[in-house]
Write a protein that holds these residues in place. Structure first.
Motif, PDB file in Angstrom:
ATOM      1  N   GLU A   1       0.941  20.854 -28.219  1.00 19.06           N
ATOM      2  CA  GLU A   1       0.500  20.026 -27.119  1.00 19.06           C
ATOM      3  C   GLU A   1       0.539  20.540 -25.767  1.00 19.06           C
ATOM      4  O   GLU A   1       0.169  19.610 -24.698  1.00 19.06           O
ATOM      5  CB  GLU A   1       1.769  18.654 -27.239  1.00 19.06           C
TER       6      GLU A   1
ATOM      7  N   VAL B   1      -4.079  22.535 -22.052  1.00 18.89           N
ATOM      8  CA  VAL B   1      -4.539  21.019 -21.089  1.00 18.89           C
ATOM      9  C   VAL B   1      -6.293  21.414 -21.132  1.00 18.89           C
ATOM     10  O   VAL B   1      -7.098  22.597 -20.606  1.00 18.89           O
ATOM     11  CB  VAL B   1      -3.697  20.582 -19.118  1.00 18.89           C
TER      12      VAL B   1
ATOM     13  N   ARG C   1     -13.761  17.952 -20.655  1.00 17.18           N
ATOM     14  CA  ARG C   1     -13.435  16.599 -21.544  1.00 17.18           C
ATOM     15  C   ARG C   1     -14.655  16.159 -22.498  1.00 17.18           C
ATOM     16  O   ARG C   1     -13.984  15.559 -23.573  1.00 17.18           O
ATOM     17  CB  ARG C   1     -12.245  15.588 -20.531  1.00 17.18           C
TER      18      ARG C   1
ATOM     19  N   LEU D   1      -7.737   9.385 -24.585  1.00 11.23           N
ATOM     20  CA  LEU D   1      -6.311  10.681 -24.574  1.00 11.23           C
ATOM     21  C   LEU D   1      -6.359  11.366 -23.923  1.00 11.23           C
ATOM     22  O   LEU D   1      -6.770  12.542 -23.443  1.00 11.23           O
ATOM     23  CB  LEU D   1      -5.175  10.823 -25.781  1.00 11.23           C
TER      24      LEU D   1
ATOM     25  N   SER E   1      -8.319  10.988 -20.531  1.00 13.45           N
ATOM     26  CA  SER E   1      -7.162  10.298 -19.727  1.00 13.45           C
ATOM     27  C   SER E   1      -6.046  12.060 -19.449  1.00 13.45           C
ATOM     28  O   SER E   1      -5.809  11.558 -17.897  1.00 13.45           O
ATOM     29  CB  SER E   1      -6.622   9.067 -19.529  1.00 13.45           C
ATOM     30  N   ARG E   2      -5.516  12.253 -20.605  1.00 14.32           N
ATOM     31  CA  ARG E   2      -4.414  12.984 -20.391  1.00 14.32           C
ATOM     32  C   ARG E   2      -4.910  14.702 -20.226  1.00 14.32           C
ATOM     33  O   ARG E   2      -3.822  15.388 -20.639  1.00 14.32           O
ATOM     34  CB  ARG E   2      -3.716  12.929 -21.135  1.00 14.32           C
TER      35      ARG E   2
ATOM     36  N   ARG F   1      -5.804  16.273 -23.162  1.00 15.14           N
ATOM     37  CA  ARG F   1      -5.803  16.405 -24.850  1.00 15.14           C
ATOM     38  C   ARG F   1      -6.517  16.994 -25.390  1.00 15.14           C
ATOM     39  O   ARG F   1      -7.716  17.149 -25.305  1.00 15.14           O
ATOM     40  CB  ARG F   1      -4.367  15.276 -25.548  1.00 15.14           C
TER      41      ARG F   1
END
Length: 547
Positions: free
Chosen positions: A27, A30, A36, A88, A91-92, A94
């Motif tokens: 986790e 990034v 992304r 996810l 935006s983050r 992941r």
């Protein structure tokens, strides 16, 4: 070890543990903003690939396995799951694998909160999750091993694709730590005719290579049993041919019927020469629906079962939703004690139209087929309930009406029940649960959920006596009917027909063919004097074996 027997039979084989699922993705990684979009696309491609894999497996499968795999395929193609995971990533930051993991966890939590049947669908989510992550990481997907020798598969739980992959293989028994009577493990095991025990705490701790004796009737798993126990299990695992006639040694006929949950199972039962259907579980046709089926949809589902038994008796149980089988359109409220709550016939208190529509659909299906249709209500506790149900069923056009004997109240009032209905059918699973106040889904209470418990046998005897008094049929459609050792006792207690999994028909027929009605009566009297389940078994054996 104890659990919940969900598919009958007894077999001994080497234990093989299912390979572990894919590991939880890191986790902390990034994804850079510029990468992304490509990472999110990997999720979409993985979903397409997994759906294609499952589609190919679906085409190769049959019956219940095909339906279950197709449901998993639809889950893999779920645009909501894919969109949430891709969001996810965008935006983050992941990774694609981590986003799938987190999104699946949220969906799984939501299903678990619903409880019952919907909670068992969590295995579907995990299966699709692992397949998508394996596709993204380009690693091999763990699954059911291929073995040349017969083996008992042991797992924490089985995914739909795993259970469907068992068809045609050398897996002869299933043992899982999780799952329930309506889980995919249970459904596939029953359709394949292999013993299965679920809810076995600590099952994955069974040593690899150890011989296990899996008893799907009693819900037990023995590790390294004695050679004599293995020999007994081998004899019990043989499928005894059934010639289509249940008859005692003195010529008295005892119809041997089948329990089915839909058209596919009815076809199997008919091929096994069952003399009809003693329990058609109508809720199994609609377990995955969020809304109530229309009358037309119900007619189609019911005709699929009735068509397999032209001119033969088919006993249809009205919707038995609630408790371990909640349906969104029937059970809207959470209950502290669902097994004691609004389930079975009690749903009509809240939704009378649901019952009336089902009775109308059954009448239409009966009119379109030649099967001799009888209808019965589950979870009846009072004579008023039985009378009201009988009136509604007959108004809908169904002539032969009965009720289930599942509560001690119904057993104690069996004679009064038979004043207002045409037959009764004993559900021994629930009758044991309520008589012994022991949740039948709780593995550690398995010794209490035993039809050989004297309290249960005495309630069955009281019901049988009522049937004899009125000259009306008394059936047994619980798991007890599939026990060859108990069959003669049930006949002696006044039971006039037995309904079971098709695989058990031959064994039960052979057991009955070796005893007379007089022996059955004597065995019944012996067990009614017993104080414990062990004593009851011993007393019956002594009479029936001439000891």
């Amino acid at each position: 070890m104890r659990g919940r027997g969900v598919s009958s039979g007894r077999v001994a084989a080497e234990a093989v543990l299912l390979a572990a699922p894919v590991r939880e993705p890191d986790e902390s990684t990034v994804v850079a903003p510029g990468d992304r979009e490509a990472e999110a696309s990997a999720i979409e491609w993985a979903a397409v690939a997994v759906a294609d894999q499952l589609r190919a497996r679906t085409r190769a499968a049959t019956g219940e396995a095909r339906a279950i795999l197709d449901a998993s395929r639809l889950l893999a193609s779920d645009p909501e799951l894919v969109a949430e995971a891709a969001d996810l990533v965008r935006s983050r930051g992941r990774t694609a694998a981590r986003a799938i993991w987190e999104t699946s966890a949220a969906h799984e939590k939501g299903l678990a909160a619903l409880g019952g049947r919907m909670a068992e669908r969590a295995a579907d989510i995990r299966d699709v999750r692992d397949r998508m992550i394996a596709e993204i990481l380009e690693v091999e997907m763990p699954g059911v091993p291929e073995r040349e020798e017969p083996f008992a598969l042991v797992a924490s739980d089985l995914a739909p694709a795993d259970t469907a992959a068992l068809e045609g293989g050398n897996c002869v028994a299933l043992v899982t730590e999780q799952g329930g009577p309506t889980s995919h493990t249970a459904i596939i095991a029953r359709s394949l005719g292999i013993p299965a025990v679920v809810g076995v705490i600590g099952a994955t701790g069974i040593p690899r290579g150890a011989v296990v004796l899996v008893d799907g009737d009693r819900g037990t798993v023995e590790i390294d049993p004695s050679s004599s126990r293995v020999t007994e299990a081998k004899a019990a695992s043989l499928v005894v041919p059934f010639d289509g006639e249940g008859v005692l040694a003195d010529g008295r006929r005892i119809p041997l019927l089948a329990n089915v949950g839909g058209a596919a199972e009815a076809v199997v039962a008919a091929a096994s020469k069952a003399q009809g259907v003693g329990l058609f579980r109508t809720e199994f046709c609609f377990l995955d629906r969020a809304d109530a089926p229309t009358i037309e949809e119900q007619v189609d589902a019911y005709r699929g079962v009735l068509a397999a038994f032209p001119g033969q008796r088919v006993v249809v149980r009205t919707l038995d939703a609630g408790s371990d089988k909640p349906l969104p359109f029937a059970n809207s409220d959470a209950e502290d004690n669902p097994a004691l709550g609004v389930r079975g016939l009690r749903i009509a208190r809240r939704a009378p139209k649901l019952l009336d529509d089902q009775l109308r659909a059954l009448a239409l299906a009966a009119g379109a087929e030649s099967a001799l249709v009888e209808v019965m209500a589950p979870m009846v506790a009072t004579v008023d309930e039985a009378r009201d149900f009988a009136e509604r069923a007959r108004e809908a056009g169904l002539e032969t009406v009965g009720v289930m004997i599942e509560t001690p109240s119904a057993a104690l009032l069996a004679s009064e029940m038979l004043e207002v209905v045409d037959f009764v059918s004993i559900g021994t699973n629930d009758l044991a649960q309520y008589a012994l106040a022991a949740d039948r889904l709780l593995g550690e209470l398995g010794d209490l959920n035993d039809p050989w418990q004297p309290a249960v046998l005495r309630l069955i005897g009281q019901t049988g006596a009522a049937g004899r008094r009125w000259g009306l049929p008394v059936g047994v459609c619980g798991e007890a009917a599939a026990d060859p050792a108990l069959a003669a006792v049930l006949v002696g207690l006044g039971v006039t027909s037995l309904s079971m999994t098709p695989r058990a028909l031959g064994r039960v027929a052979a057991a009955l063919a070796g005893v007379t009605g007089e022996q059955c009566d004597a065995a019944a009297q012996a067990v009614l004097r017993a104080a414990t389940a062990v004593d009851a078994r011993a007393a019956a054996a002594a009479v029936l074996n001439g000891e």
